[in-house]
Enzyme design. Structure first.
Site: not given
Length: 340
Positions: A35, A81-82, A99, A124, A148, A152, A178
């Site tokens: 990404n 990383a994720g 992942n 997050s 997601y 986390k 954000n």
């Protein structure tokens, strides 16, 4: 310190690499470029005046990660990383658990093998789920609404158990709100693959003519302008928060969780108006029905970051918009040159 950044060429990782390197730390990057782009390395070199070592590898390659930790005599790891797209996680949850959770376990196994026990984890605010009260503080119940966020939270729980098992571990999970904006040079910024999932890069692409209009999902929320409000934080403030977490860990062991946000929220129309004022561009809008799962408003309680990390967000909404547009303009110029 010698610091390894997994996912180090990504959006937040690359900005953190700049902050740490300019503060005198030796930074090593590890990324599989799923990404991000290797071109980030050239842009980092322009900013820093030196090249950063980068190993192309997946964090799930435990043996490779262990070798990197040994070879570069790493003192601490920041784990970026994720995968991070909510909609993609709903469509393909196994990919996200593989992942984000399996990748984190692989990293921890490698760290244990070489006795590196200082870690900052990129978490997050999605771990909180629907707010029972606002602002979210770190004691707010956690109930993620998608795979997601669940991935986390699962990593956070693993890290808590790990710290409880061995007093040598120094771990901070940073719950981002954000992230937006770009480095002041305009050389690095947010470069999502395909159509952006986040508001700011979408606005930027509409302003540049790459996309026809901005879809606003819901204009009847009980907020100031009727649109969803979010806590937007400049990516450079976020990067500085990671360095503050490392400094905190120098004198504090155990596992900690800290919010990184501004403590205030902005609506979609507020972002659009600020962007239009800065660029002189008109952002065409289309209103659409609310999306399932979208929250009307959320923002961070930031007192713990100030108290523990001695960190507060400094940059405002104008700076977020200005830097995003500068990055877009510079990248457009560079791409135009390469096509001629």
């Amino acid at each position: 310190m010698n610091i390894l950044l997994t996912g180090g060429t990504g959006y937040i990782g690359s900005h953190t690499a700049v902050v740490l390197s300019q503060a005198g730390h030796e930074v090593v990057l590890l990324d599989n470029f799923c990404n991000s782009s290797p071109s980030v390395l050239e842009r980092l070199e322009k900013i820093l005046g030196k090249a950063l070592p980068c190993i192309e590898a997946d964090v799930r390659e435990t043996d490779v990660v262990e070798k990197v930790l040994r070879e570069y005599k790493i003192d601490a790891v920041i784990h970026f990383a994720g995968l991070k797209a909510v909609s993609e996680s709903v469509a393909n949850p196994v990919l996200y658990y593989a992942n984000n959770v399996q990748g984190s376990i692989s990293l921890l196994q490698a760290m244990q093998e070489v006795d590196v026990k200082t870690l900052v984890f990129s978490s997050s605010a999605t771990v909180y789920g629907e707010p029972q009260y606002l602002p979210y503080d770190e004691d707010h119940p956690t109930k993620p609404m998608n795979p997601y966020g669940q991935s986390k939270l699962q990593v956070e729980e693993i890290l808590r158990d790990l710290a409880a098992s061995d007093s040598k571990w120094r771990i901070t999970s940073l719950r981002y709100f954000n992230p937006v904006g770009a480095h002041e040079s305009g050389l690095i910024g947010e470069e999502p693959n395909g159509i952006p999932n986040n508001l700011m890069p979408y606005v930027v692409k509409v302003a540049s003519g790459e996309l026809p209009h901005l879809n606003i999902f819901g204009d009847d929320y009980e907020t100031l302008d009727g649109t969803g409000e979010r806590d937007y934080i400049h990516v450079m403030d976020l990067a500085e928060g990671h360095m503050a977490a490392l400094h905190f860990q120098n004198v504090n062991a155990g596992s900690n969780v800290v919010n990184l946000g501004t403590g205030k929220s902005s609506g979609v129309l507020e972002i659009v108006k600020a962007f239009e004022n800065i660029t002189g561009k008109v952002i065409p809008l289309q209103f659409a029905p609310r999306r399932a799962g979208d929250l009307p408003i959320y923002f961070a309680q930031t007192g713990l970051a100030k108290e523990q990390l001695h960190w507060v967000a400094k940059r405002n909404l104008i700076e977020m918009c200005e830097s995003s547009w500068k990055f877009q303009e510079l990248q457009g110029h560079v791409k135009g040159e390469s096509e001629n």
